[in-house]
Design an enzyme around this catalytic site. Structure first.
Site, short mmCIF file in Angstrom:
data_model
loop_
_atom_site.label_atom_id
_atom_site.label_comp_id
_atom_site.label_asym_id
_atom_site.label_seq_id
_atom_site.Cartn_x
_atom_site.Cartn_y
_atom_site.Cartn_z
N ARG A 81 6.88 78.24 33.87
CA ARG A 81 6.96 78.06 35.04
C ARG A 81 6.30 76.88 35.90
NH1 ARG A 81 11.76 78.27 38.11
NH2 ARG A 81 11.18 79.49 40.10
N THR A 352 20.38 74.95 36.22
CA THR A 352 19.57 75.30 35.12
C THR A 352 20.18 74.88 34.02
OG1 THR A 352 18.34 76.37 36.95
CG2 THR A 352 18.00 77.32 34.42
N GLU A 390 11.19 72.56 42.53
CA GLU A 390 11.10 74.12 42.31
C GLU A 390 10.22 74.70 43.66
OE1 GLU A 390 13.07 75.89 39.98
OE2 GLU A 390 12.07 74.50 38.82
N SER A 421 11.28 83.51 39.89
CA SER A 421 12.58 82.80 39.38
C SER A 421 13.62 83.79 39.02
CB SER A 421 12.03 81.91 38.02
OG SER A 421 13.50 81.79 37.36
N GLY A 442 22.31 79.30 36.85
CA GLY A 442 22.93 79.91 37.91
C GLY A 442 22.02 80.59 39.00
N GLY A 443 20.78 80.21 39.21
CA GLY A 443 19.98 80.48 40.31
C GLY A 443 20.05 82.16 40.22
#
Ligand code: GLY
Length: 556
Positions: A81, A352, A390, A421, A442-443
């Site tokens: 990340r 994503t 981000e 996340s 899809g968050g």
């Protein structure tokens, strides 16, 4: 005879490897690496770099992600990340007391320190078999010689035209001749090819120092970003323990923090299993929605980067905590949000991409992102890749964000911290055998989507294709709305409304690219909601032979 048949089927299953991603060329890149004798991690690294070329709206080297690896014995979780750069402050997106969503989503200030290159290289260092330059060759070739845009991709470019025009370097690369490219048009990315060649030759110093780092710093200077040389050089991916969830006799592995995905999956699978409903219908949907609300309550209240925030992990994982809360849910109506005593935070961006690989022994489940479609919209001049946005996944205290929601302390911005996340790359094992490898973009909807596919497969006993195409819903506790994919049945929706749920229709949820064991074989299935393709690489002799591309409408 029957026994011979079973044996043959097992042999086939053993030697069939499979890959599935959001793009035809990227899937082919992974399949070729498998066909050359690479393992699942080699193929995953090939797909990851290839998507950075052929799927620029989400594939990336300027973002970050999470990878789950099964090595045949044990599950590993690699966290790559992005981190907040030096100088990042809790109120950095606030001007005159108001949160400015433009700042956290567009341009240099929105970018976290990229983790993708370090992550893919680390996975390759630990598990890869083929040399890096061979694994990266398809990506370099696709950037150098170009690839043809699909209809789906061309539509995305059109949709995001305004963002792509915002920065001259981005327009130069993605709007050749000043126009939105058409389906079938060739897109060549010479600068990106050069950057990828540097990485293939020099490893992490091909990105985090030298020429590429210099170009990132120039871009930061020109457009007012924070990332420093030290941030780049200090960036490290982390091996962490994955969440291990027992579900209906299976072991489900998914990321732990800084992704909320695994913890959400744990709560949702546990709550729906405990509800006792085994058939789709209003009561099943009610159980699912309430489970999602509980899980997202926890996310909003407690979750953040565990290296910075104190997170009550034991409690979040405890069965007693789950059961105590389940007892409060009315049988036929929603638990009102006022019964929860705080304000959670926000939606996230939804672009994503997920890919899955299985090589007969090892499996890789990888989700990575630059957050929004085309990330921050800012290409690093001369290096040919987009930076992520981000930083928008952090929350800002006391200031409602663009969706009117507040943030939680565990996820406030701090230098070096990873933003929370929802990415949920997942592995499913039964007694040491891979049953499924899956994930989705899809968050915040990601863990809902992954949970529903797992419930469809193992609780509702659907076959993999049915499980993937079945309509989906989402609830994230706040706002108090059930989001229904356009494919959801109107009569099921009416039943939910009668129970007292407020509904909001939206485009179909998720894009699950998975590989599933079904009747003795592994099937790669690309979600028909997306643009993906799956491929099977077969061998009956011990040497890999043909690559069979599956269409996205493939039924096992
Ligand atoms: N940027 C979306 C996520 O990490 O969940």
């Amino acid at each position: 005879m029957k026994r011979v048949g079973v044996f043959l089927m097992m042999a086939l299953a053993m030697w069939a490897s499979a890959v599935v991603s959001d793009n035809y060329y990227a899937t082919e890149a992974g399949a070729r690496v498998l066909a050359e004798g690479g393992n699942a991690v080699d193929a995953a690294v090939a797909v990851g770099f290839a998507l950075a070329v052929v799927y620029p709206s989400a594939g990336n080297i300027g973002g970050g992600g999470f990878m789950l690896v099964w090595d045949g014995k044990k599950a590993y979780f690699l966290d790559y990340r992005e981190t907040a750069p030096t100088g990042a402050r809790v109120d950095m997106f606030v001007r005159e007391g108001k949160f400015q969503p433009q700042l956290s989503t567009v341009g240099a200030l929105a970018a976290g320190v990229p983790g993708t290159v370090a992550g893919l290289l680390e996975a390759h260092r630990r598990f890869g078999q083929l040399p890096l330059d061979r694994v990266m060759a398809p990506a370099i070739d696709l950037a150098e010689r170009g690839f043809r845009l699909s209809v789906f991709q061309a539509r995305r470019f059109k949709r995001m035209e305004k963002l792509l025009r915002r920065f001259p370097e981005t327009s130069r690369i993605f709007l050749p001749g000043g126009r939105v490219p058409l389906p079938g048009q060739l897109l060549v990315q010479k600068d990106l090819a050069r950057t990828l060649r540097l990485i293939a030759r020099k490893g992490r110093s091909g990105f985090y120092s030298g020429r590429t780092a210099g170009l990132i710093l120039n871009t930061m200077k020109r457009w007012g970003g924070l990332i420093t040389l030290k941030d780049l050089q200090n960036y490290r991916p982390r091996w962490r323990e994955p969440e291990e969830i027992n579900f209906l006799g299976l072991k489900v592995y998914s990321p732990s923090l800084p992704s909320s995905g695994g913890l959400i999956l744990r709560t949702v699978l546990g709550a729906v299993e405990a509800s006792g409903f085994r058939r789709p219908g209003p009561l099943y949907h009610h159980a699912l929605i309430e489970a999602l609300k509980l899980a997202f309550y926890d996310r909003a209240k407690f979750m953040g980067d565990p290296d910075f925030a104190r997170v009550p992990l034991r409690g979040l994982r405890s069965r007693a905590y789950l059961m105590e809360r389940l007892r409060r849910i009315p049988l036929l109506s929603p638990l009102p949000p006022e019964k929860f005593e705080f304000n959670p935070w926000k939606y996230e961006r939804e672009e994503t991409t997920h890919f899955s690989v299985y090589d007969g022994k090892m499996a890789v489940s990888n989700t990575y992102t630059i957050n929004g479609l085309f990330g921050s919209g800012l290409v690093v001049e001369g290096a040919g890749f987009l930076l992520n946005n981000e930083m928008d996944d952090f929350s800002t205290p006391g200031v409602a964000n663009q969706f009117g929601a507040l943030g939680s302390q565990a996820n406030y911005i701090q230098e070096g911290k990873r933003m929370l996340s929802s990415m949920t790359p997942t592995l499913v094992l039964r007694e040491g055998r891979v049953e499924a490898v899956l994930g989705s973009p899809g968050g915040t909807t990601i863990p809902s989507v992954v949970a529903q596919v797992l419930l469809n497969l193992y609780l509702l006993k659907m076959d993999p294709w049915e499980a993937v195409v079945a309509p989906r819903l989402h609830h994230q506790w706040y706002p108090d709305l059930v989001f229904l994919g356009r494919d959801f049945s109107p009569s099921a929706a009416r039943a939910l409304e009668k129970m007292g749920y407020r509904l909001r229709w939206r485009r179909p949820l998720g894009d699950v690219n998975g590989i599933y064991l079904w009747a003795g074989r592994y099937y790669p299935i690309a979600d028909p909601r997306g643009d993906g393709r799956g491929a099977v690489v077969r061998s009956s002799t011990g040497k890999y032979e043909g690559i069979i591309m599956k269409t996205r409408g493939h039924t096992p």
